[in-house]
Design an enzyme around this catalytic site. Structure first.
Site, PDB file in Angstrom:
ATOM      1  N   LYS A  77       0.836  -1.206   0.000  1.00 31.70           N
ATOM      2  CA  LYS A  77       0.000   0.000   0.000  1.00 31.70           C
ATOM      3  C   LYS A  77       0.875   1.262   0.000  1.00 31.70           C
ATOM      4  CE  LYS A  77      -3.766  -2.401   2.413  1.00 31.70           C
ATOM      5  NZ  LYS A  77      -4.672  -2.351   3.589  1.00 31.70           N
ATOM      6  N   TYR A 115     -12.887  -2.736  -2.347  1.00 34.75           N
ATOM      7  CA  TYR A 115     -13.303  -2.647  -0.945  1.00 34.75           C
ATOM      8  C   TYR A 115     -14.825  -2.569  -0.807  1.00 34.75           C
ATOM      9  CZ  TYR A 115      -8.460  -2.151   0.644  1.00 34.75           C
ATOM     10  OH  TYR A 115      -7.134  -2.388   0.945  1.00 34.75           O
ATOM     11  N   ASN A 127      -1.840  -0.078   7.111  1.00 34.47           N
ATOM     12  CA  ASN A 127      -1.259  -1.342   7.577  1.00 34.47           C
ATOM     13  C   ASN A 127      -0.445  -2.042   6.495  1.00 34.47           C
ATOM     14  OD1 ASN A 127      -3.334  -2.201   6.005  1.00 34.47           O
ATOM     15  ND2 ASN A 127      -4.436  -3.301   7.596  1.00 34.47           N
ATOM     16  N   HIS A 172      -1.833  -5.570   1.475  1.00 32.96           N
ATOM     17  CA  HIS A 172      -3.081  -6.300   1.239  1.00 32.96           C
ATOM     18  C   HIS A 172      -2.738  -7.695   0.753  1.00 32.96           C
ATOM     19  CE1 HIS A 172      -7.011  -7.443  -0.301  1.00 32.96           C
ATOM     20  NE2 HIS A 172      -6.350  -7.925  -1.340  1.00 32.96           N
ATOM     21  N   GLU A 202      -9.283 -10.945  -7.596  1.00 31.65           N
ATOM     22  CA  GLU A 202      -8.409  -9.771  -7.457  1.00 31.65           C
ATOM     23  C   GLU A 202      -7.299  -9.771  -8.514  1.00 31.65           C
ATOM     24  OE1 GLU A 202      -7.392  -9.885  -3.248  1.00 31.65           O
ATOM     25  OE2 GLU A 202      -9.407  -9.228  -2.707  1.00 31.65           O
TER      26      GLU A 202
HETATM   27  P1  IDP Z   1      -7.609  -7.026   5.409  1.00 37.61           P
HETATM   28  O1  IDP Z   1      -6.890  -5.924   4.663  1.00 37.61           O
HETATM   29  O2  IDP Z   1      -6.767  -7.542   6.550  1.00 37.61           O
HETATM   30  O3  IDP Z   1      -8.140  -8.115   4.515  1.00 37.61           O
HETATM   31  P2  IDP Z   1     -10.285  -5.780   5.606  1.00 37.61           P
HETATM   32  O4  IDP Z   1     -11.258  -5.971   6.739  1.00 37.61           O
HETATM   33  O5  IDP Z   1     -10.640  -6.302   4.258  1.00 37.61           O
HETATM   34  O6  IDP Z   1      -8.884  -6.363   6.129  1.00 37.61           O
HETATM   35  O7  IDP Z   1     -10.018  -4.211   5.527  1.00 37.61           O
HETATM   36  C1  IDP Z   1      -9.424  -3.625   4.407  1.00 37.61           C
HETATM   37  C2  IDP Z   1      -8.549  -2.485   4.842  1.00 37.61           C
HETATM   38  O8  IDP Z   1      -9.361  -1.442   5.393  1.00 37.61           O
HETATM   39  C3  IDP Z   1      -7.564  -2.822   5.971  1.00 37.61           C
HETATM   40  O9  IDP Z   1      -6.403  -3.479   5.512  1.00 37.61           O
HETATM   41  C4  IDP Z   1      -7.268  -1.437   6.520  1.00 37.61           C
HETATM   42  O10 IDP Z   1      -6.389  -0.713   5.674  1.00 37.61           O
HETATM   43  C5  IDP Z   1      -8.657  -0.810   6.456  1.00 37.61           C
HETATM   44  N1  IDP Z   1      -9.412  -1.016   7.712  1.00 37.61           N
HETATM   45  C6  IDP Z   1     -10.030  -2.165   8.136  1.00 37.61           C
HETATM   46  N2  IDP Z   1     -10.606  -2.002   9.349  1.00 37.61           N
HETATM   47  C7  IDP Z   1     -10.354  -0.706   9.698  1.00 37.61           C
HETATM   48  C8  IDP Z   1     -10.688   0.091  10.854  1.00 37.61           C
HETATM   49  O11 IDP Z   1     -11.336  -0.369  11.812  1.00 37.61           O
HETATM   50  N3  IDP Z   1     -10.240   1.382  10.838  1.00 37.61           N
HETATM   51  C9  IDP Z   1      -9.540   1.927   9.798  1.00 37.61           C
HETATM   52  N4  IDP Z   1      -9.214   1.218   8.705  1.00 37.61           N
HETATM   53  C10 IDP Z   1      -9.603  -0.081   8.651  1.00 37.61           C
END
Ligand code: IDP
Length: 133
Positions: A9, A49, A112, A115, A126
């Site tokens: 990212k 998303y 984070n 992905h 994807e």
């Molecule tokens: P993943 O990336 O671990 O598969 P997902 O639930 O699909 O998790 O969420 C996609 C992305 O959205 C996360 O990687 C993160 O960047 C963001 N995200 C998910 N939950 C939160 C949150 O509670 N606060 C802010 N950003 C979030």
């Protein structure tokens, strides 16, 4: 052999962590079979998303993901989907174990770093979305 879609990212690029993250993927034994830098737009992110469209942080994630280029990759190996999820670590940075990419480098849940597809079925969707193959 299984393939998964991995994306470094914008924060991984800005923080110059690309080399370190790629080393972890390769040291695990996975093979990067395709890779490209991409500037994503809102349309592809709304698709990618879609499962988060009703979350209060949805708009913020889209803004973050268009804030700079990403590195899109296809990663192959035995059990690569689950294996990559393990070396990435949990979504919420405070739950990500030390020794994982997010556990060692992320200090925020939104930014984070990486992905990775969460199922074999989603990996194929994807890879088609980002690599058209
Ligand atoms: P993943 O990336 O671990 O598969 P997902 O639930 O699909 O998790 O969420 C996609 C992305 O959205 C996360 O990687 C993160 O960047 C963001 N995200 C998910 N939950 C939160 C949150 O509670 N606060 C802010 N950003 C979030």
């Amino acid at each position: 052999m299984e393939r998964t879609y991995i994306m470094l990212k914008p924060d991984a690029i800005k923080r110059k962590l690309v080399g370190k993250i790629i080393s972890r993927i390769e040291e695990k034994g996975y093979i990067i079979t395709d890779a490209k830098m991409m500037q994503l737009d809102e349309a592809i992110l709304k698709e990618h998303y879609a499962h988060l469209a009703d979350k209060p942080f949805f708009h913020s994630i889209v803004e973050y993901m268009v804030s700079g280029p990403v590195l899109a990759m296809i990663v192959e190996g035995e059990n690569a989907v689950l294996g990559m999820r393990k070396i990435m670590g949990a979504t919420k940075f405070e739950d990500a174990e030390a020794g994982t990419i997010r556990g060692d480098y992320a200090f925020n849940t939104q930014e984070n770093l990486i992905h990775g597809s969460d199922s074999v079925e989603n990996a194929e969707i994807e890879i088609k979305r980002f690599f058209h193959k």
